[in-house]
Scaffold this motif. Structure first.
Motif, PDB file in Angstrom:
ATOM      1  N   LEU A   1       4.202   5.111  -8.560  1.00  0.00           N
ATOM      2  CA  LEU A   1       3.341   5.499  -7.446  1.00  0.00           C
ATOM      3  C   LEU A   1       1.911   5.505  -7.967  1.00  0.00           C
ATOM      4  O   LEU A   1       1.591   6.243  -8.899  1.00  0.00           O
ATOM      5  CB  LEU A   1       3.713   6.890  -6.922  1.00  0.00           C
ATOM      6  CG  LEU A   1       2.696   7.558  -5.973  1.00  0.00           C
ATOM      7  CD1 LEU A   1       2.489   6.724  -4.720  1.00  0.00           C
ATOM      8  CD2 LEU A   1       3.132   8.975  -5.616  1.00  0.00           C
ATOM      9  N   LEU A   2       1.063   4.679  -7.379  1.00  0.00           N
ATOM     10  CA  LEU A   2      -0.317   4.526  -7.825  1.00  0.00           C
ATOM     11  C   LEU A   2      -1.265   4.990  -6.733  1.00  0.00           C
ATOM     12  O   LEU A   2      -1.331   4.396  -5.662  1.00  0.00           O
ATOM     13  CB  LEU A   2      -0.589   3.054  -8.171  1.00  0.00           C
ATOM     14  CG  LEU A   2      -2.047   2.637  -8.406  1.00  0.00           C
ATOM     15  CD1 LEU A   2      -2.637   3.374  -9.602  1.00  0.00           C
ATOM     16  CD2 LEU A   2      -2.130   1.116  -8.600  1.00  0.00           C
ATOM     17  N   LEU A   3      -2.020   6.056  -7.003  1.00  0.00           N
ATOM     18  CA  LEU A   3      -3.063   6.512  -6.089  1.00  0.00           C
ATOM     19  C   LEU A   3      -4.427   6.189  -6.693  1.00  0.00           C
ATOM     20  O   LEU A   3      -4.643   6.359  -7.887  1.00  0.00           O
ATOM     21  CB  LEU A   3      -2.927   8.012  -5.829  1.00  0.00           C
ATOM     22  CG  LEU A   3      -1.643   8.458  -5.114  1.00  0.00           C
ATOM     23  CD1 LEU A   3      -1.680   9.957  -4.847  1.00  0.00           C
ATOM     24  CD2 LEU A   3      -1.429   7.684  -3.817  1.00  0.00           C
ATOM     25  N   GLY A   4      -5.350   5.745  -5.830  1.00  0.00           N
ATOM     26  CA  GLY A   4      -6.614   5.217  -6.313  1.00  0.00           C
ATOM     27  C   GLY A   4      -6.476   3.741  -6.632  1.00  0.00           C
ATOM     28  O   GLY A   4      -7.162   3.201  -7.500  1.00  0.00           O
ATOM     29  N   ALA A   5      -5.603   3.067  -5.884  1.00  0.00           N
ATOM     30  CA  ALA A   5      -5.238   1.683  -6.199  1.00  0.00           C
ATOM     31  C   ALA A   5      -6.388   0.699  -6.026  1.00  0.00           C
ATOM     32  O   ALA A   5      -6.404  -0.351  -6.674  1.00  0.00           O
ATOM     33  CB  ALA A   5      -4.058   1.254  -5.324  1.00  0.00           C
ATOM     34  N   SER A   6      -7.349   1.012  -5.157  1.00  0.00           N
ATOM     35  CA  SER A   6      -8.420   0.056  -4.876  1.00  0.00           C
ATOM     36  C   SER A   6      -9.615   0.202  -5.813  1.00  0.00           C
ATOM     37  O   SER A   6     -10.564  -0.578  -5.735  1.00  0.00           O
ATOM     38  CB  SER A   6      -8.888   0.188  -3.424  1.00  0.00           C
ATOM     39  OG  SER A   6      -9.356   1.503  -3.170  1.00  0.00           O
ATOM     40  N   GLY A   7      -9.570   1.186  -6.707  1.00  0.00           N
ATOM     41  CA  GLY A   7     -10.652   1.364  -7.674  1.00  0.00           C
ATOM     42  C   GLY A   7     -10.463   0.478  -8.899  1.00  0.00           C
ATOM     43  O   GLY A   7      -9.480  -0.260  -9.019  1.00  0.00           O
TER      44      GLY A   7
ATOM     45  N   GLY B   1       4.887   2.673  -4.446  1.00  0.00           N
ATOM     46  CA  GLY B   1       3.994   3.437  -3.587  1.00  0.00           C
ATOM     47  C   GLY B   1       2.568   3.246  -4.031  1.00  0.00           C
ATOM     48  O   GLY B   1       2.291   3.101  -5.226  1.00  0.00           O
ATOM     49  N   ALA B   2       1.648   3.223  -3.072  1.00  0.00           N
ATOM     50  CA  ALA B   2       0.241   3.018  -3.412  1.00  0.00           C
ATOM     51  C   ALA B   2      -0.640   3.724  -2.403  1.00  0.00           C
ATOM     52  O   ALA B   2      -0.280   3.877  -1.233  1.00  0.00           O
ATOM     53  CB  ALA B   2      -0.105   1.529  -3.458  1.00  0.00           C
ATOM     54  N   GLY B   3      -1.816   4.132  -2.865  1.00  0.00           N
ATOM     55  CA  GLY B   3      -2.770   4.795  -1.998  1.00  0.00           C
ATOM     56  C   GLY B   3      -4.173   4.302  -2.233  1.00  0.00           C
ATOM     57  O   GLY B   3      -4.551   3.983  -3.372  1.00  0.00           O
TER      58      GLY B   3
ATOM     59  N   VAL C   1      -8.828  -0.177   3.593  1.00  0.00           N
ATOM     60  CA  VAL C   1      -7.587  -0.547   4.273  1.00  0.00           C
ATOM     61  C   VAL C   1      -7.237  -2.012   4.036  1.00  0.00           C
ATOM     62  O   VAL C   1      -6.058  -2.377   3.965  1.00  0.00           O
ATOM     63  CB  VAL C   1      -7.697  -0.248   5.776  1.00  0.00           C
ATOM     64  CG1 VAL C   1      -6.424  -0.664   6.511  1.00  0.00           C
ATOM     65  CG2 VAL C   1      -7.965   1.233   6.001  1.00  0.00           C
ATOM     66  N   ASP C   2      -8.243  -2.855   3.876  1.00  0.00           N
ATOM     67  CA  ASP C   2      -7.976  -4.276   3.617  1.00  0.00           C
ATOM     68  C   ASP C   2      -7.205  -4.450   2.317  1.00  0.00           C
ATOM     69  O   ASP C   2      -6.298  -5.285   2.221  1.00  0.00           O
ATOM     70  CB  ASP C   2      -9.284  -5.066   3.558  1.00  0.00           C
ATOM     71  CG  ASP C   2      -9.921  -5.226   4.926  1.00  0.00           C
ATOM     72  OD1 ASP C   2      -9.188  -5.115   5.935  1.00  0.00           O
ATOM     73  OD2 ASP C   2     -11.152  -5.447   4.984  1.00  0.00           O
ATOM     74  N   PHE C   3      -7.558  -3.642   1.317  1.00  0.00           N
ATOM     75  CA  PHE C   3      -6.843  -3.747   0.048  1.00  0.00           C
ATOM     76  C   PHE C   3      -5.418  -3.226   0.194  1.00  0.00           C
ATOM     77  O   PHE C   3      -4.483  -3.790  -0.379  1.00  0.00           O
ATOM     78  CB  PHE C   3      -7.583  -2.975  -1.052  1.00  0.00           C
ATOM     79  CG  PHE C   3      -7.030  -3.222  -2.422  1.00  0.00           C
ATOM     80  CD1 PHE C   3      -7.295  -4.402  -3.085  1.00  0.00           C
ATOM     81  CD2 PHE C   3      -6.228  -2.278  -3.048  1.00  0.00           C
ATOM     82  CE1 PHE C   3      -6.777  -4.645  -4.345  1.00  0.00           C
ATOM     83  CE2 PHE C   3      -5.700  -2.515  -4.312  1.00  0.00           C
ATOM     84  CZ  PHE C   3      -5.981  -3.702  -4.957  1.00  0.00           C
ATOM     85  N   LEU C   4      -5.246  -2.157   0.956  1.00  0.00           N
ATOM     86  CA  LEU C   4      -3.899  -1.644   1.202  1.00  0.00           C
ATOM     87  C   LEU C   4      -3.066  -2.689   1.929  1.00  0.00           C
ATOM     88  O   LEU C   4      -1.875  -2.871   1.638  1.00  0.00           O
ATOM     89  CB  LEU C   4      -3.964  -0.354   2.024  1.00  0.00           C
ATOM     90  CG  LEU C   4      -2.616   0.291   2.354  1.00  0.00           C
ATOM     91  CD1 LEU C   4      -1.852   0.646   1.088  1.00  0.00           C
ATOM     92  CD2 LEU C   4      -2.815   1.531   3.214  1.00  0.00           C
TER      93      LEU C   4
END
Length: 381
Positions: free
Chosen positions: A5-11, A32-34, A39-42
């Motif tokens: 589970l990766l949060l801060g995925a777009s940094g 899982g990702a946050g 939103v485009d990266f998600l």
């Protein structure tokens, strides 16, 4: 197979963690990702990975309809709740700022191992995090290059044989300037780090060396090392990521290219050292010479301040974080001068109410108070 589970995925750290996961599909799976507002990266991640759960600040009904088998979380509450999911093995915390603290605490009590790039978690609440780790037996692996280096240098040796930890720092964008030359430096200059390509916030923290002060505090909590046995040394090349000196006088150093995928890979795949197509091997012969310089606490007072705050403990780490976050944000938006960052932090700490044994909620409140207080100082200046 380790489920991530990766949060801060777009940094910056998040994207490099994804690079590592893509290279090691036999060992790692992103489930899982946050992201924050990206939103485009998600959307890209949902197309490339079969995510079981996902997070963004705002609700996106379009994605809910398109990916009905993905569970979506939103807002501050969602950030705290997504880590309570059961179907993952390791939480990679690449969040920015104090927002990473509660998710880390929740993930630990959910019995999930932690790969931590969010140093604020330990700066603010290291005592609570360590208590949770002891209670649960969960493992925490540092992603910061300095702490990854120290962990590798300590491996296989006895804690009682350690004389001191030596954290290296490049000195940031203004390392060649004297203190009296900092009054008129610009944001654009501050963002030109000599060695690393990072986000704006951490690059400014490198210029003030507040980031290095946070790393001292983080090292104290990670390695159970008293502050008097943690030193900082300036090292221009950012090749020696940190060192450990032992009682017999020997010093063990960890070297590598200035590439964050190396410590990320070590944290996610521990104890393996696996090669992949992203390998950026260090050519020592080309580096040729290493340069070192003693830490000047007059030139970089925030490093000394961090050590003092760390020794105080309590809620002062959360206050230091909040004050720094808000002051740096004001500088990034060109509302204050570079040198004013220090001034605002010190004023906030002097006005703060000290709590010796804060709860998690009191740490959150202290951090929020510090941000508001900095804004009030600025608004009234």
């Amino acid at each position: 197979m380790k489920r991530i589970l990766l949060l801060g995925a777009s940094g910056s750290i998040g994207k490099q963690a994804i690079d590592v996961i893509k290279e090691h599909t036999h060992d790692l799976e992103l489930v899982g990702a946050g992201v924050g507002k990206n939103v485009d990266f998600l959307r890209e991640l949902l197309e490339k990975f079969e995510l079981r759960f996902a997070y963004s600040i705002d609700r996106i009904i379009e994605l809910e309809k398109k990916y009905p088998y993905t569970k979506f979380y939103y807002g501050e509450k969602g950030l705290e709740e997504i880590v309570k999911e059961k179907e993952y093995d390791m939480f990679v915390n690449a969040l920015v700022g104090f927002s990473g603290f509660i998710p880390t605490l929740n993930a630990i009590y959910n019995m999930k191992d932690i790969a931590l790039a969010n140093k604020e978690t330990l700066v603010a609440g290291g005592d609570l995090i360590n208590a949770a780790l002891r209670q649960t037996g969960v493992k925490l692996f540092p992603i910061d290059s300095e702490h990854s280096a120290i962990a590798q240098c300590l491996r296989g040796n006895r804690a009682e044989d350690v004389k001191r930890l030596i954290i290296t720092g490049s000195g940031g964008a203004f390392r060649d300037l004297k203190r009296d030359e900092l009054s008129n430096v610009t944001l654009e200059q501050a963002l030109k780090h000599p060695n690393w390509n990072m986000g704006a916030k951490i690059t400014v923290d490198s210029a003030t060396m507040m980031n290095k002060g946070f790393e001292v505090m983080e090292a104290h909590h990670l390695f159970n090392m008293p502050y008097e046995k943690i030193d900082v040394i300036l090292h221009n090349e950012s090749v020696i990521h940190s060192m450990v000196e032992y009682n017999d006088g020997s010093i063990i150093a960890q070297l590598g290219s200035p590439d964050m995928r190396l410590p990320i890979k070590y944290a996610l795949l521990y104890p393996k050292h696996l090669a992949d197509s992203n390998n950026n091997p260090l050519d020592i012969a080309k580096v040729g010479t290493f340069h070192f310089k003693e830490m000047d606490y007059t030139r970089y007072p925030l490093v000394k301040l961090a050590k003092e705050i760390g020794q105080f403990g309590g809620n002062f780490g959360a206050i230091l974080l909040g004050a720094n976050d808000e002051a740096v944000d004001l500088f990034i938006h060109k509302r204050i001068n570079f040198i004013d960052i220090e001034v605002l932090i010190i004023k906030t700490l002097k006005a703060a109410h000290f709590i010796k044994h804060p709860t998690a909620r009191e740490l959150v409140d202290s951090n929020n108070w510090a941000k508001k207080y900095v804004d009030e100082i600025w608004a009234n200046s």
